[in-house]
Structure formats: structure tokens, C-alpha cells
Design an enzyme around this catalytic site. Structure first.
Site, short mmCIF file in Angstrom:
data_model
loop_
_atom_site.label_atom_id
_atom_site.label_comp_id
_atom_site.label_asym_id
_atom_site.label_seq_id
_atom_site.Cartn_x
_atom_site.Cartn_y
_atom_site.Cartn_z
N THR A 1 -2.77 5.67 -4.41
CA THR A 1 -1.66 6.43 -3.81
C THR A 1 -0.35 6.21 -4.57
OG1 THR A 1 -1.41 4.61 -2.24
CG2 THR A 1 -2.62 6.53 -1.49
N THR A 2 -0.09 4.95 -4.94
CA THR A 2 1.14 4.64 -5.70
C THR A 2 1.10 5.32 -7.05
OG1 THR A 2 1.20 2.50 -4.57
CG2 THR A 2 2.62 2.77 -6.49
N ASP B 1 -9.22 0.26 1.57
CA ASP B 1 -9.17 0.76 0.18
C ASP B 1 -10.47 0.44 -0.55
OD1 ASP B 1 -6.67 1.68 0.63
OD2 ASP B 1 -5.63 0.39 -0.79
N ASP C 1 0.86 -1.19 0.00
CA ASP C 1 0.00 0.00 0.00
C ASP C 1 0.89 1.23 0.00
OD1 ASP C 1 -2.51 1.39 0.26
OD2 ASP C 1 -2.00 1.75 2.35
#
Length: 554
Positions: free
Chosen positions: A96-97, A392, A63
């Protein structure tokens, strides 16, 4: 600075200063390093990171935001990319990545343009124009989704978990996420609002991931305080107390002198009477279940058990608030002021044993929908990763319900945006056109990274993708399972529009901010305290690196 051989000190001694091209290059390198740190975790074939903190605690995850929060980042420009991940997590819950990798790629492309003597301000303007156009195209290419479209919402949840270590159970967990979100969604005007605080996640070690279940109600991670109490109360009347069912100790040191055994007896008798009066007040209110945020005296437990009242003590404040919302009970701070109007209702309160622990389940509440997800897994690390994955999934389903629109994943939307931006770049005059094209190329880092992490040839994949989108196949993306370009609609890889929108906005803002910095002035760090502290003189010196403790909160 020298004026007639006299040095003039403008900055404090020890202050470090980087100017011009050197400062900019330094910042870009730091941001790229952060992006490269999380790049290998992107997509279904992305790998995990093991993070070990100074205390030896281990976190295993892929994550993006968790990795960046656990890393002790020192460089100020790198911290900006950590903020990008945090913002993405707060606003969209996923991607997010992608946001961090996109910001790193924008800066990498900008570095090439700066080497060609294009001014950073020109690049910033080009990026801003391209970002605005990309968001407009994103909205146009998105498709509507309704809260009743259970299958599509489940696909969104499953897509968000495809890259996690729990991916083999993602269908079951996706179903749980959709049921939980649709249960707590509230109608607001034309749309819906989802308060994820109404969804409680409880982790219990043991069992398999497939034993994870959705409970219609609130789970209190506590057992009844006395074995003589009933284990099951149907149609309970619930009292919520933010007061101790104990004798209050005096604020100041008090001394009681007893000279006669009968005085001691009277003293103890009065204590007993006070506790009895408290229990009588609870009984008078009609409550047969008491959930207390503070302690319950042993004698009070005995009296409650005699009256057949189910009681639980030291309930978390957040659980009390959920219970108040679900049962319609008021949280009372003084036992003497508890009235029948403060008491709430539910369908059932019962104690159930899960693994080694006994938990209290409050189900069938009428007032507001509150749901709990009981997470099961083999080890603590697995439980933590399931919780992150479910978090998520819940977030993406919630934002899909709120926004009512979705786009295609697997790099399909990024490739479509890149195609349109390239066509648009030709219409823009001046040097901004080059930055516009660089923005389009940066967007293609998403499918390229997906292909790299899956062991495919990124060049071949990109060529195929461009050809497919040029031919009008808007949903063409990287089909990792088949190892080639495929239709994302057919394999149900979709995500909420907010994930892509927030990633583009945050990545552009961070890249532009870093590009506009041409001077970095860093003050000399304070020396560690000497003497007196724990561990003798300078004993806390090892804590010096904690000055930038930006990972304390989410």
C-alpha cells in the site's frame, strides 16, 4: 460574469472554483503531501506513525492503508490517493505504501513536465504507454512458484513482515501464515483459490508474540454456559442454532392476570415444559454440542447440563458460518425443526483457558479445512499490529498461491523495469517519450526511498543499482542490512507479482485522473444545524468535518 453591467450568477453564491494551472498545481501538491506522509514508513528501516483520533484512541502502525484510513483527509485529490491504498490492500494485501509513494512520484515528475509546457494529456498518454509496457516486462521477469514450495512461500510472508514492528518474530509468524493458507487453499481448475474467510484471527492479551499459534479448527471466543457441562467432548455431534433456547416474549404488551396460586404454578410449569421440549428436540437430533447464536435460558442451561450436552451462547454470525462450513452442520432457525441431518461432526470440542478467558476450541473437522490463529502479545496495541502484520502475510501468500508467480523485492524489480523502460523510450516518437522516461525515473523512487529510510546515500545506491542492472544482474536490490546493493535472491527478499502489478496499475490510474483535472468547483459546505440538537443550539457543529466520512469502511 457581466453582460451590459448585469451580473449573471452561474454558480451558487459561496462556491469556490479553481481553474487551469492553479487547480492542477493545487491537486498535485495535495497528492504529494499524502505520499510524503507515508514515505518514511517504507521498508525494513521505515518508522511507525502514532495516530490519535478525536476520541483519544491510539493506533501505532507503519501499515500504509491503516495510516491513511485513520487520517481525516479533506482534500478531494488527496482522497484519490487514499483510494489507491484501499484498492491495493483489497487486491494484493500488501504494497500500500509503495503504491501511494509511486503515485505521488508520478505526479511530482508530471509537474516538472507541465512547467516545461508539455500538455497534461500528452503526459497521461505517455504514462499509460509506460504502464502497459512495465506490466508486460513485470510478467516476463517474474518466476513461477508452486503451492508445494513451502520455503519460497515462507520467504514471501517474511518479506511482507520485514518492515513491521513484529519483524523480530517474522520467521515464526511467516511459518504460521504459510501453513494456514496452504491448509485452506482449494483446487480450482489448473490453479488454486484461497478464501481468507476460512482463516480466523483471535487476539488474546498476555504471553509473548512467540506464543502465537495455529489451531487446526475454529476457536469460539465464548465459554460453556453451565459449570455442570462437560469441558471436553470427543467425536462430538454439533448443532448450530440461530434461535434462542428461551421463552419467546410477545410482540405486543400483554397482561396476564392470575387469581389463584395454582394458576401461577401451572404457568411456571408450562414455561418449564416448553424449555424441556426444546432440550428434548436437541437430544433427539443426536447433538451433544450446541452452539447458539442467541441466548440460552438459565433453566434450559440446567436441562442441557443434565443431559451432558456442551452448550455455548451468543456466538458471532461469522463464527457460525465458519463452523457450518467446517463441520457440515446446517444453521437451524427453529429448534423444533432440528433433525439428525442438520447435525455436524468434528474430532473434538473442548474448553481451554487462555490467559483470563475460557475459549471453546472445535478441532478435527472433516468437511472443510478451517484454521484459526491465536495471537498473543503484551499490550492491545501490540496485538493490533501483529494482526495487521499477519493479515498482510496471509494475503501475500494467498495471492502468490493463486497467481503462481513471484518477483524480487528490495527495489530490484523496480530498477529492472526502469532500465527496460529507458531503453524502450528511445523507440517512441513525439513528446510521449519524455513522459515515458519520467515514468521510469518515478519507479526508481522505491529503491531511493528504501535507501533514504535506512540512512544510506540514495544517489550512490541508485548509481550502483543502475550499473548492476545494466550488467545483467536482474536481482540486484537494496540490501539494507549490509548497507549496499546486493542480490535479493541470496537474502530471500521476494514478493508476489500481484503486489507490483496492482501498485503500477493503481498509481498510474490515480496520477492520470488527477492530471486530467483542470477545473475544481467546490460547493459551499452546509452550515451546522442550529438549535434543537444535542448540546443545545449548534451543539453538533463540531461534527461538520465528518461530511467526508470516507474512513468508515475498508
Amino acid at each position: 460574469m457581466l453582460t451590459g453591467q448585469t451580473p449573471i450568477l452561474v454558480l451558487k453564491e459561496g462556491t469556490k472554483r479553481d481553474k487551469g494551472r492553479g487547480a492542477l498545481s493545487n491537486n498535485i501538491q495535495a497528492a504529494k503531501a499524502i505520499a510524503d506522509a507515508v514515505r518514511s514508513t517504507l521498508g525494513p528501516r521505515g518508522l511507525d506513525k502514532m495516530l490519535v483520533d478525536s476520541m483519544g484512541d491510539v493506533v501505532v502502525t507503519n501499515d500504509g492503508v491503516t495510516i491513511l484510513k485513520e487520517m481525516d483527509v479533506e482534500h478531494p485529490a488527496a482522497k484519490m490517493l487514499v483510494e489507491v491504498a484501499k484498492t491495493q490492500d483489497q487486491e494484493a494485501g500488501d504494497g500500500t505504501t509503495t503504491a501511494v509513494v509511486l503515485a505521488g512520484e508520478l505526479l511530482k515528475r508530471a509537474e516538472t513536465l507541465i512547467e516545461q509546457n508539455i500538455h497534461p494529456t500528452i503526459i497521461s498518454q505517455g504514462y499509460r504507454l509506460a504502464s502497459a509496457k512495465a506490466l508486460k516486462i513485470l510478467q516476463e521477469t517474474s518466476e513461477p512458484i508452486a503451492i508445494t514450495d513451502h520455503a519460497k512461500l515462507a520467504q514471501i510472508a517474511v518479506t511482507s513482515m520485514a518492515s513491521k514492528s513484529v519483524s523480530f518474530s517474522r520467521d515464526a509468524l511467516g511459518e504460521i501464515a504459510v501453513k494456514a493458507v496452504t491448509a485452506v487453499a482449494e483446487k480450482k481448475g489448473d490453479g488454486y483459490f484461497v478464501d481468507l474467510d476460512n482463516i480466523q484471527l483471535i487476539k488474546k492479551q498476555g504471553g509473548a508474540i512467540t506464543d502465537t499459534q495455529l489451531i487446526e479448527g475454529v476457536i469460539v471466543d465464548k465459554e460453556k454456559v453451565h459449570s455442570g457441562m462437560p469441558s471436553r467432548v470427543e467425536n462430538p455431534k454439533i448443532a448450530l442454532l440461530d434461535a434462542a433456547l428461551e421463552i419467546k416474549k410477545t410482540e405486543i404488551d400483554a397482561k396476564i392476570e392470575i387469581n389463584d396460586p395454582s394458576q401461577l404454578n401451572a404457568f411456571l410449569q408450562e414455561e418449564e415444559n416448553m424449555l424441556r421440549r426444546m432440550v428434548d428436540q436437541v437430544k433427539k437430533s443426536g447433538a451433544n454440542v450446541v452452539l447458539c447464536q442467541k441466548g440460552i435460558d438459565d433453566l434450559a442451561q440446567h436441562f442441557l447440563a443434565k443431559e451432558g450436552i456442551y452448550a455455548v451462547r451468543r456466538v458471532k454470525k461469522s463464527d457460525m458460518e465458519k463452523l457450518a462450513k467446517a463441520t457440515g452442520a446446517n444453521i437451524v432457525s427453529k429448534v423444533s425443526e432440528l433433525t439428525p441431518e442438520d447435525v455436524g461432526t468434528a474430532g473434538l470440542v473442548e474448553e481451554r483457558k487462555i490467559g483470563e478467558d475460557a475459549l471453546t476450541f472445535v478441532t478435527g473437522a472433516k468437511k472443510a479445512r478451517a484454521v484459526s490463529i491465536l495471537i498473543r502479545g503484551g499490550t492491545e496495541h501490540v496485538l493490533d499490529e501483529i494482526e495487521r502484520s499477519l493479515d498482510d502475510a496471509l494475503n501475500v501468500v494467498a495471492v502468490a498461491v493463486e497467481d503462481g508467480r513471484y518477483v524480487y523485492g528490495g527495489g530490484a524489480t523496480a530498477s529492472e523495469l526502469a532500465l527496460h523502460l529507458r531503453d524502450e523510450a528511445a523507440k517512441i516518437g513525439g513528446r510521449e517519450q519524455i513522459a515515458f522516461e519520467s515514468f521510469a525515473e518515478a519507479l526508481e523512487t522505491v529503491p531511493r526511498t528504501l535507501a533514504e529510510n535506512a540512512g544510506l546515500d540514495p544517489i550512490d545506491i541508485l548509481i550502483e543499482l543502475r550499473k548492476a542492472h545494466k550488467g545483467g544482474h536482474k536481482h540486484a536490490g537494496v540490501n539494507i542490512a549490509a548497507g549496499k546493493v546486493g542480490d535479493m535472491g541470496e537474502i530471500h527478499v521476494i514478493e508476489p507479482i500481484r503486489v507490483g502489478r496492482q501498485a503500477i496499475e493503481s498509481a498510474t490510474d490515480a496520477a492520470v485522473m488527477i492530471l486530467r483535472i483542470d477545473d475544481v468547483i467546490a460547493s459551499k459546505s452546509s452550515p451546522p444545524p442550529s438549535g434543537g440538537g444535542p448540546g443545545g443550539p449548534g451543539g453538533m457543529g463540531g461534527m461538520g468535518g465528518m461530511g467526508g466520512g470516507d474512513f468508515g469502511e475498508d
